[in-house]
Design an enzyme around this catalytic site. Structure first.
Site, PDB file in Angstrom:
ATOM      1  N   CYS A  78     -10.568 -10.441 -10.741  1.00 46.72           N
ATOM      2  CA  CYS A  78     -10.448  -9.500 -11.794  1.00 46.72           C
ATOM      3  C   CYS A  78     -10.725  -8.810 -11.618  1.00 46.72           C
ATOM      4  O   CYS A  78     -10.401  -7.353 -12.513  1.00 46.72           O
ATOM      5  CB  CYS A  78     -10.729 -10.096 -12.735  1.00 46.72           C
ATOM      6  N   GLU A 124     -14.300 -11.692 -21.362  1.00 47.87           N
ATOM      7  CA  GLU A 124     -14.168 -11.218 -20.205  1.00 47.87           C
ATOM      8  C   GLU A 124     -12.406 -11.218 -19.340  1.00 47.87           C
ATOM      9  O   GLU A 124     -12.815 -12.595 -19.350  1.00 47.87           O
ATOM     10  CB  GLU A 124     -14.292 -11.227 -18.846  1.00 47.87           C
TER      11      GLU A 124
HETATM   12  P1  NAP Z   1      -6.766 -18.731 -18.734  1.00 51.95           P
HETATM   13  O1  NAP Z   1      -5.080 -19.409 -18.762  1.00 51.95           O
HETATM   14  O2  NAP Z   1      -7.089 -17.414 -20.057  1.00 51.95           O
HETATM   15  O3  NAP Z   1      -7.378 -19.624 -18.861  1.00 51.95           O
HETATM   16  C1  NAP Z   1      -8.911 -19.623 -18.614  1.00 51.95           C
HETATM   17  C2  NAP Z   1      -9.771 -20.556 -19.773  1.00 51.95           C
HETATM   18  O4  NAP Z   1      -9.679 -21.291 -20.984  1.00 51.95           O
HETATM   19  C3  NAP Z   1      -9.365 -22.276 -18.796  1.00 51.95           C
HETATM   20  O5  NAP Z   1     -10.902 -22.716 -19.002  1.00 51.95           O
HETATM   21  C4  NAP Z   1      -8.115 -22.646 -19.496  1.00 51.95           C
HETATM   22  O6  NAP Z   1      -8.187 -24.259 -19.797  1.00 51.95           O
HETATM   23  C5  NAP Z   1      -9.202 -22.133 -21.368  1.00 51.95           C
HETATM   24  N1  NAP Z   1      -7.883 -21.990 -22.062  1.00 51.95           N
HETATM   25  C6  NAP Z   1      -6.955 -22.254 -22.485  1.00 51.95           C
HETATM   26  N2  NAP Z   1      -6.264 -22.390 -22.872  1.00 51.95           N
HETATM   27  C7  NAP Z   1      -7.247 -22.085 -24.371  1.00 51.95           C
HETATM   28  C8  NAP Z   1      -7.392 -22.321 -25.680  1.00 51.95           C
HETATM   29  N3  NAP Z   1      -6.144 -22.070 -26.612  1.00 51.95           N
HETATM   30  N4  NAP Z   1      -8.242 -22.006 -26.344  1.00 51.95           N
HETATM   31  C9  NAP Z   1     -10.012 -22.164 -25.562  1.00 51.95           C
HETATM   32  N5  NAP Z   1      -9.736 -21.886 -23.921  1.00 51.95           N
HETATM   33  C10 NAP Z   1      -8.504 -22.342 -23.569  1.00 51.95           C
HETATM   34  O7  NAP Z   1      -7.008 -17.759 -17.253  1.00 51.95           O
HETATM   35  P2  NAP Z   1      -6.492 -18.039 -16.409  1.00 51.95           P
HETATM   36  O8  NAP Z   1      -5.501 -18.410 -15.358  1.00 51.95           O
HETATM   37  O9  NAP Z   1      -7.810 -19.003 -16.222  1.00 51.95           O
HETATM   38  O10 NAP Z   1      -7.825 -16.942 -15.350  1.00 51.95           O
HETATM   39  C11 NAP Z   1      -6.999 -15.515 -14.957  1.00 51.95           C
HETATM   40  C12 NAP Z   1      -7.394 -15.003 -15.395  1.00 51.95           C
HETATM   41  O11 NAP Z   1      -8.372 -14.483 -15.659  1.00 51.95           O
HETATM   42  C13 NAP Z   1      -6.300 -12.869 -15.500  1.00 51.95           C
HETATM   43  O12 NAP Z   1      -5.603 -12.880 -16.050  1.00 51.95           O
HETATM   44  C14 NAP Z   1      -8.391 -12.589 -15.214  1.00 51.95           C
HETATM   45  O13 NAP Z   1      -7.531 -11.383 -14.602  1.00 51.95           O
HETATM   46  C15 NAP Z   1      -8.739 -12.936 -15.540  1.00 51.95           C
HETATM   47  N6  NAP Z   1     -10.674 -12.986 -15.490  1.00 51.95           N
HETATM   48  C16 NAP Z   1     -11.604 -12.644 -15.894  1.00 51.95           C
HETATM   49  C17 NAP Z   1     -12.411 -11.676 -15.080  1.00 51.95           C
HETATM   50  C18 NAP Z   1     -12.958 -11.527 -15.667  1.00 51.95           C
HETATM   51  O14 NAP Z   1     -14.455 -11.307 -15.532  1.00 51.95           O
HETATM   52  N7  NAP Z   1     -13.492 -10.015 -16.756  1.00 51.95           N
HETATM   53  C19 NAP Z   1     -13.218 -12.721 -14.112  1.00 51.95           C
HETATM   54  C20 NAP Z   1     -12.074 -13.824 -13.720  1.00 51.95           C
HETATM   55  C21 NAP Z   1     -10.359 -14.244 -14.157  1.00 51.95           C
HETATM   56  P3  NAP Z   1      -7.156 -24.325 -18.462  1.00 51.95           P
HETATM   57  O15 NAP Z   1      -7.535 -24.241 -17.240  1.00 51.95           O
HETATM   58  O16 NAP Z   1      -7.448 -26.093 -18.988  1.00 51.95           O
HETATM   59  O17 NAP Z   1      -6.535 -23.983 -19.149  1.00 51.95           O
END
Ligand code: NAP
Length: 525
Positions: free
Chosen positions: A298, A259
């Site tokens: 999102c 997602e």
């Molecule tokens: P993110 O930076 O991609 O982080 C998401 C998760 O992935 C966090 O738990 C993060 O851990 C982890 N992560 C980071 N680097 C990783 C790696 N190399 N390998 C595995 N896991 C890793 O996203 P975010 O900033 O938390 O969320 C915002 C984004 O999420 C927005 O773009 C939004 O649109 C999207 N979103 C989508 C939905 C949907 O249902 N489509 C829902 C909510 C949000 P850390 O926090 O420890 O870095």
């Protein structure tokens, strides 16, 4: 020495505290440190094996009805501790009560929904997918598709914006399916997830190994995944790319749901006027979507398409409503919109707005309204920003950059076909909402747009009072979207169980299929 509590992880059936100092979480409004999270010293292989073997076996020993009862027990635990969750959300997420409810009560509602759906599956241990099909003229040999819970673990890597709902909307169908869960919350807001898991584990309502939590770094988690495990990721498209290319998925065929981000649209009927109810419904929904959770959803509306003649009236009407939105400290009852989750997000949103501005004019930016009860140099608070483009066809950035905050862009279109083409420039989104009094337009637009959206939300005056909202993710409707939205599918009622089951074709005698059917429930999502 940092004196803020270091939250333990529940892993391998016991509470384990990191062997280092961990990472400090902050109040995004006051800038004060709150708690620490970390996972140094955890034996990842031990924890995954424990969940897979202990948790998985215990859950699979139960039938759907019994597992549904577990979800009801989880609901009771969460309800009993609800006040604490609201306090944590205010402190760590910077949300006003109404926005915390979307995350906390949204989670409880979703769990309750799956408890009810699961109860109706009865005492079965597997699901029958469709009817039997004859394999020969003689009906003695037939094929029946069956769905069995996968004998692995479900790893959730979650985003920061829904620390509660993000866990439970996934855990509800996983646990109901008999699959143990390991959640890795986003670090910035991990406290609420950790506290909920702690309450549920301490209440002893789930079998040992059914629910584990690892806070802090994600390093090495994916390496633990084996062929029958599943991973569900919610977050940015950038991290999604890393997840997708991991050997667990590329080489071991671990099932993966993504997602990711999305440039969701709202589209007003080409024949609408500014006196129509459809116009006012669009304006209200845009304002709600921009401001709920400070636009950190999102599913939030990022692009608004209106007929060219309504560009200025729409800009004026949206700006007028946004000007009433007070921004600042969520503890002040006069504040309608709290903070972003961190100063890092504040910086990201600020630079994202600057990027969008290279192709858009500013229609409203909240200036010069001051923040309420908050220091602009410390708090991660931003005013809502409405941008606009009279020439969206030549824009690139506006259709490609998701600014994860209270920001949307109004765009003028000239005819229906152009409007559809512009909406589709999002290259796959979670949701598109339509505003019209004409059911024929809603049906036509749905046909034109449904393939590029996980959900089409068609709003006409007759449904205005009962509609569920553009950005609200309801458990009975699919959540996910094609293309840049990640290509995933969640929820959608019992459809969510697909991800946690393996479908097999059983080719056997009618007698054998009759006996098999005694342990099964028909699967009718
Ligand atoms: P993110 O930076 O991609 O982080 C998401 C998760 O992935 C966090 O738990 C993060 O851990 C982890 N992560 C980071 N680097 C990783 C790696 N190399 N390998 C595995 N896991 C890793 O996203 P975010 O900033 O938390 O969320 C915002 C984004 O999420 C927005 O773009 C939004 O649109 C999207 N979103 C989508 C939905 C949907 O249902 N489509 C829902 C909510 C949000 P850390 O926090 O420890 O870095």
């Amino acid at each position: 020495m940092n004196n803020h509590p270091l939250l333990p992880n529940h892993f391998a059936g016991r509470w384990q505290t990191a062997t280092d100092e961990g990472t400090t979480l902050f109040d995004p409004v006051l800038g004060t440190p709150l708690v620490r999270v970390g996972r140094a010293g955890l034996d990842l292989a031990e924890g995954f094996t424990y969940a897979r073997e202990q948790g998985g076996a215990a859950l699979r020993a139960l039938n759907y009805k019994q597992r549904a009862a577990l979800l009801t027990d989880v609901v009771k635990v969460l309800q009993a501790n609800r006040d604490a969750y609201y306090e944590i959300a205010t402190a760590n997420c910077g949300t006003v009560t109404r926005d915390s409810a979307v995350d906390i009560d949204g989670a409880i509602f979703t769990l309750g929904y799956y408890a009810k759906q699961g109860d109706a599956l009865g005492e079965a241990h597997c699901l029958l997918d469709g009817e039997r099909i004859r394999m020969a003229k003689d009906p003695v040999f037939q094929t029946q598709h069956v769905m069995n819970p996968t004998r692995g673990v479900a790893l959730f890597i979650n985003a920061f914006n829904f620390p509660s709902w993000g866990l439970w909307e996934k855990a509800a169908p996983a646990l109901l399916s008999g699959v143990p869960v390991i959640v890795k919350p986003a670090t910035a807001t991990a406290w609420l997830t950790q506290r909920m898991v702690k309450d549920v584990v301490d209440a002893g309502v789930l079998p040992a190994g059914a629910l584990s939590i690892v806070c802090g770094s994600s390093a090495g988690l994916m390496d633990q995944l084996k062929p029958f495990d599943v991973v569900s990721f919610t977050g940015s498209a950038e991290t999604a790319r890393i997840i997708r290319s991991h050997p667990a998925i590329a080489e071991r065929s671990v099932r993966c749901n993504i997602e990711a981000d999305s440039l969701n649209s709202a589209l007003l009927d080409p024949t609408a006027t500014d006196g129509d109810e459809a116009f006012h419904l669009l304006v209200s929904e845009v304002v709600r979507e921009m401001t709920v959770k400070s636009g950190q959803k999102c599913t939030a509306i990022r692009r608004i398409f209106v007929p060219r003649a309504l560009y200025e009236p729409a800009a004026k009407a949206i700006a007028a409503k946004l000007s009433k939105c007070t921004v600042g400290n969520p503890r002040n009852e006069g504040v309608r919109m709290g903070a972003l989750v961190s100063r890092e997000q504040f910086d990201g949103v600020t630079s994202g707005i600057a990027h969008l501005k290279t192709e858009a004019e500013v229609l409203y930016d909240g200036q010069p309204t001051p923040l309420v009860d908050a220091d602009a140099n410390v708090a991660a608070c931003v005013s809502p920003v409405l941008l606009g483009s009279r020439d969206p066809e030549s824009a690139k950035v506006l259709h490609a950059v998701e600014v994860f905050g209270p920001v949307a862009t109004l765009m003028a279109y000239d005819n229906e076909e152009q409007a559809y083409a512009l909406v589709r420039r999002g290259e796959g989104s979670l949701v598109c909402s339509l505003y019209s009094s004409d059911p024929a337009f809603c049906a036509r637009a749905t046909l034109a747009l449904a393939d590029s959206h996980g959900r089409v939300h068609a709003i006409s005056p007759d449904v205005a009072a009962v509609q569920s909202g553009h950005g609200n993710v309801m458990p009975m409707s699919l959540h996910g979207g094609p293309g840049r939205a990640g290509g995933g599918e969640e929820l959608g009622g019992l459809r969510a169980l697909n991800f946690y089951h393996r479908r097999s074709a059983v080719q056997a005698s009618t007698a054998a299929l009759d006996i098999l059917a005694q342990s099964a429930s028909p699967f009718q999502p």
